[in-house]
Motif scaffolding. Structure first.
Motif, PDB file in Angstrom:
ATOM      1  N   LYS A   1       1.190  -1.406  -0.015  1.00 19.55           N
ATOM      2  CA  LYS A   1       0.074   0.144   0.230  1.00 19.55           C
ATOM      3  C   LYS A   1       0.806   1.248   0.367  1.00 19.55           C
ATOM      4  CE  LYS A   1      -3.411   2.954   0.243  1.00 19.55           C
ATOM      5  NZ  LYS A   1      -4.710   2.738  -1.128  1.00 19.55           N
ATOM      6  N   ALA A   2       1.301   0.861   0.820  1.00 16.11           N
ATOM      7  CA  ALA A   2       2.579   2.599   0.736  1.00 16.11           C
ATOM      8  C   ALA A   2       3.419   2.511  -0.889  1.00 16.11           C
ATOM      9  CB  ALA A   2       3.823   2.273   2.353  1.00 16.11           C
ATOM     10  N   LEU A   3       3.729   1.637  -0.600  1.00 17.08           N
ATOM     11  CA  LEU A   3       4.919   1.923  -2.118  1.00 17.08           C
ATOM     12  C   LEU A   3       3.731   2.219  -3.120  1.00 17.08           C
ATOM     13  CD1 LEU A   3       7.940   1.695  -3.389  1.00 17.08           C
ATOM     14  CD2 LEU A   3       7.425  -0.849  -3.930  1.00 17.08           C
ATOM     15  N   ASP A   4       2.855   1.542  -3.815  1.00 14.34           N
ATOM     16  CA  ASP A   4       1.663   2.156  -4.697  1.00 14.34           C
ATOM     17  C   ASP A   4       1.397   2.694  -4.170  1.00 14.34           C
ATOM     18  OD1 ASP A   4       2.771  -1.296  -5.475  1.00 14.34           O
ATOM     19  OD2 ASP A   4       0.542  -1.743  -4.703  1.00 14.34           O
ATOM     20  N   TRP A   5       0.682   3.593  -3.577  1.00 17.84           N
ATOM     21  CA  TRP A   5       0.312   5.167  -3.643  1.00 17.84           C
ATOM     22  C   TRP A   5       1.429   5.874  -4.246  1.00 17.84           C
ATOM     23  CZ3 TRP A   5       1.006   9.059  -1.207  1.00 17.84           C
ATOM     24  CH2 TRP A   5      -0.342  10.133  -1.346  1.00 17.84           C
ATOM     25  N   ALA A   6       2.500   5.827  -3.274  1.00 20.25           N
ATOM     26  CA  ALA A   6       3.940   6.476  -3.584  1.00 20.25           C
ATOM     27  C   ALA A   6       4.344   6.426  -4.890  1.00 20.25           C
ATOM     28  CB  ALA A   6       4.626   6.373  -2.370  1.00 20.25           C
ATOM     29  N   VAL A   7       4.346   5.391  -5.210  1.00 23.35           N
ATOM     30  CA  VAL A   7       4.944   5.808  -6.686  1.00 23.35           C
ATOM     31  C   VAL A   7       3.376   6.365  -8.020  1.00 23.35           C
ATOM     32  CG1 VAL A   7       5.268   4.345  -9.327  1.00 23.35           C
ATOM     33  CG2 VAL A   7       5.867   4.518  -6.331  1.00 23.35           C
ATOM     34  N   ALA A   8       1.934   5.869  -7.189  1.00 21.78           N
ATOM     35  CA  ALA A   8       1.315   6.377  -8.537  1.00 21.78           C
ATOM     36  C   ALA A   8       1.757   8.680  -8.423  1.00 21.78           C
ATOM     37  CB  ALA A   8       0.269   5.856  -7.805  1.00 21.78           C
ATOM     38  N   HIS A   9       1.244   8.480  -7.327  1.00 20.01           N
ATOM     39  CA  HIS A   9       1.222   9.853  -6.941  1.00 20.01           C
ATOM     40  C   HIS A   9       2.412  10.597  -7.362  1.00 20.01           C
ATOM     41  CE1 HIS A   9      -2.620   8.598  -4.428  1.00 20.01           C
ATOM     42  NE2 HIS A   9      -3.217   9.757  -4.500  1.00 20.01           N
ATOM     43  N   ALA A  10       3.478  10.532  -6.924  1.00 21.03           N
ATOM     44  CA  ALA A  10       4.414  11.240  -7.123  1.00 21.03           C
ATOM     45  C   ALA A  10       4.812  11.160  -8.861  1.00 21.03           C
ATOM     46  CB  ALA A  10       5.966   9.993  -6.663  1.00 21.03           C
ATOM     47  N   ARG A  11       4.318   9.866  -9.469  1.00 18.06           N
ATOM     48  CA  ARG A  11       4.025   9.617 -11.209  1.00 18.06           C
ATOM     49  C   ARG A  11       3.322  10.603 -11.637  1.00 18.06           C
ATOM     50  NH1 ARG A  11       2.843   4.553 -11.850  1.00 18.06           N
ATOM     51  NH2 ARG A  11       5.309   3.971 -11.813  1.00 18.06           N
ATOM     52  N   ALA A  12       1.944  11.278 -11.282  1.00 13.78           N
ATOM     53  CA  ALA A  12       1.388  11.622 -11.119  1.00 13.78           C
ATOM     54  C   ALA A  12       1.527  13.083 -11.052  1.00 13.78           C
ATOM     55  CB  ALA A  12      -0.013  11.621 -10.690  1.00 13.78           C
ATOM     56  N   ARG A  13       2.324  13.869  -9.774  1.00 15.95           N
ATOM     57  CA  ARG A  13       3.210  14.704  -9.579  1.00 15.95           C
ATOM     58  C   ARG A  13       4.223  14.817 -10.780  1.00 15.95           C
ATOM     59  NH1 ARG A  13       6.616  16.499  -5.291  1.00 15.95           N
ATOM     60  NH2 ARG A  13       6.456  18.758  -4.758  1.00 15.95           N
ATOM     61  N   ALA A  14       4.772  14.079 -10.957  1.00 11.30           N
ATOM     62  CA  ALA A  14       5.979  14.673 -12.202  1.00 11.30           C
ATOM     63  C   ALA A  14       5.271  14.854 -13.596  1.00 11.30           C
ATOM     64  CB  ALA A  14       6.700  13.210 -12.138  1.00 11.30           C
ATOM     65  N   ASP A  15       4.247  14.462 -13.814  1.00  9.14           N
ATOM     66  CA  ASP A  15       3.735  14.105 -14.788  1.00  9.14           C
ATOM     67  C   ASP A  15       2.506  15.577 -15.350  1.00  9.14           C
ATOM     68  OD1 ASP A  15       4.426  11.924 -16.017  1.00  9.14           O
ATOM     69  OD2 ASP A  15       2.509  10.737 -15.170  1.00  9.14           O
ATOM     70  N   ALA A  16       2.209  16.618 -13.013  1.00  4.54           N
ATOM     71  CA  ALA A  16       1.800  17.588 -13.737  1.00  4.54           C
ATOM     72  C   ALA A  16       1.937  18.981 -14.180  1.00  4.54           C
ATOM     73  CB  ALA A  16       1.028  17.763 -12.232  1.00  4.54           C
TER      74      ALA A  16
END
Length: 271
Positions: free
Chosen positions: A256-271
């Motif tokens: 849960k920790a890793l999946d959430w962090a990766v998804a939100h880090a990626r979304a922030r990078a793409d924003a």
């Protein structure tokens, strides 16, 4: 910003980097570089710290945050930062400095301003409050106290094995300062963050059976960030205690920790 390839795991009080020994190979098998920086002086491991508790008693929060920040600053790209217990507080302080691509605070100790103090938390921290002298000492749990505070969903036998493998003392000064009087002293203390500031995404993971840092504390901590434009979310595992990063089923917490962090880090990078 690229998707992070490094995870920094920050341990909490009464623990050392050894507490992450299951998570390191688990994340490495997924292709991540994993760092587990200890607090200054914690290079001597669990057994050495038990023999030299003055190393623990002398610690200050600013020197620990500076030490961790230096590790993160030395990386080629912002990492995912995951902290457990007081490591969750440290994670919040590091994100407040603009560090990290995403953060996860697991069963986090609160930052300044969180005033929720359930009875089980007071009972868990009570060994530090038996004497004023404890403010200047390293405060250890007994096996029985560890079972109540950390591993209450395990059998006493399982809890005692964890205690022998991982448990050390904690700085009494920190428990007094941040568990008892921080919210009643004038001015900003060392665990203060600007709750309205932008920062990397942050997930709180709470345990419904956590005695020492109950879910209600984590819910309150997360709610303090309502004014921030940054993503802040909370997820609760209803049947997990404070020993959630090593108790049976820890893989679900790690995922849960890793999946959430990766998804939100990626979304922030793409924003």
């Amino acid at each position: 910003m690229t998707t992070p390839d490094t995870v920094v795991l920050v341990h909490g009080l009464w623990m050392t980097p050894r507490s992450w020994e299951h998570w390191v190979p688990y994340y490495e098998a997924k292709g991540y570089r994993v760092l587990t920086p200890g607090y200054p002086g914690f290079e001597i491991e669990v057994e050495g710290l038990r023999e030299n508790p003055e190393v623990i008693a002398r610690l200050t929060v600013p020197e620990v945050v500076d030490h961790l920040a230096a590790v993160i600053d030395g990386l080629d790209a912002p990492p995912i930062i995951i902290g457990h217990s007081f490591g969750g507080t440290l994670t919040q302080l590091l994100l407040a400095r603009g560090l990290g691509a995403a953060g996860v605070a697991v069963d986090s100790a609160p930052t300044e301003g969180v005033r929720v103090t359930p009875p089980s938390q007071l009972k868990s921290l009570s060994p530090a409050f038996t004497s004023l002298h404890k403010r200047h000492e390293a405060v250890a749990f007994s096996p029985e106290q560890f079972h109540y505070a950390f591993a209450n969903t395990l059998s006493r036998e399982e809890s005692d094995k964890a205690y022998e493998r991982y448990a050390i003392a904690a700085p009494g000064a920190w428990i007094w300062a941040y568990g008892l009087i921080a919210n009643y002293k004038p001015g900003h203390q060392e665990t203060w963050v600007d709750y309205s500031k932008d920062r990397a995404p942050l997930l709180f993971i709470a345990g419904g059976k956590d005695h020492i840092m109950p879910a209600s504390v984590n819910r309150s901590n997360a709610k303090h960030y309502d004014r921030s434009p940054a993503v802040t979310e909370l997820f609760e595992f209803p049947d997990r205690d404070h020993w959630t990063c090593a108790a049976p089923g820890w893989e679900a917490v790690a995922d849960k920790a890793l999946d959430w962090a990766v998804a939100h880090a990626r979304a922030r990078a793409d924003a």
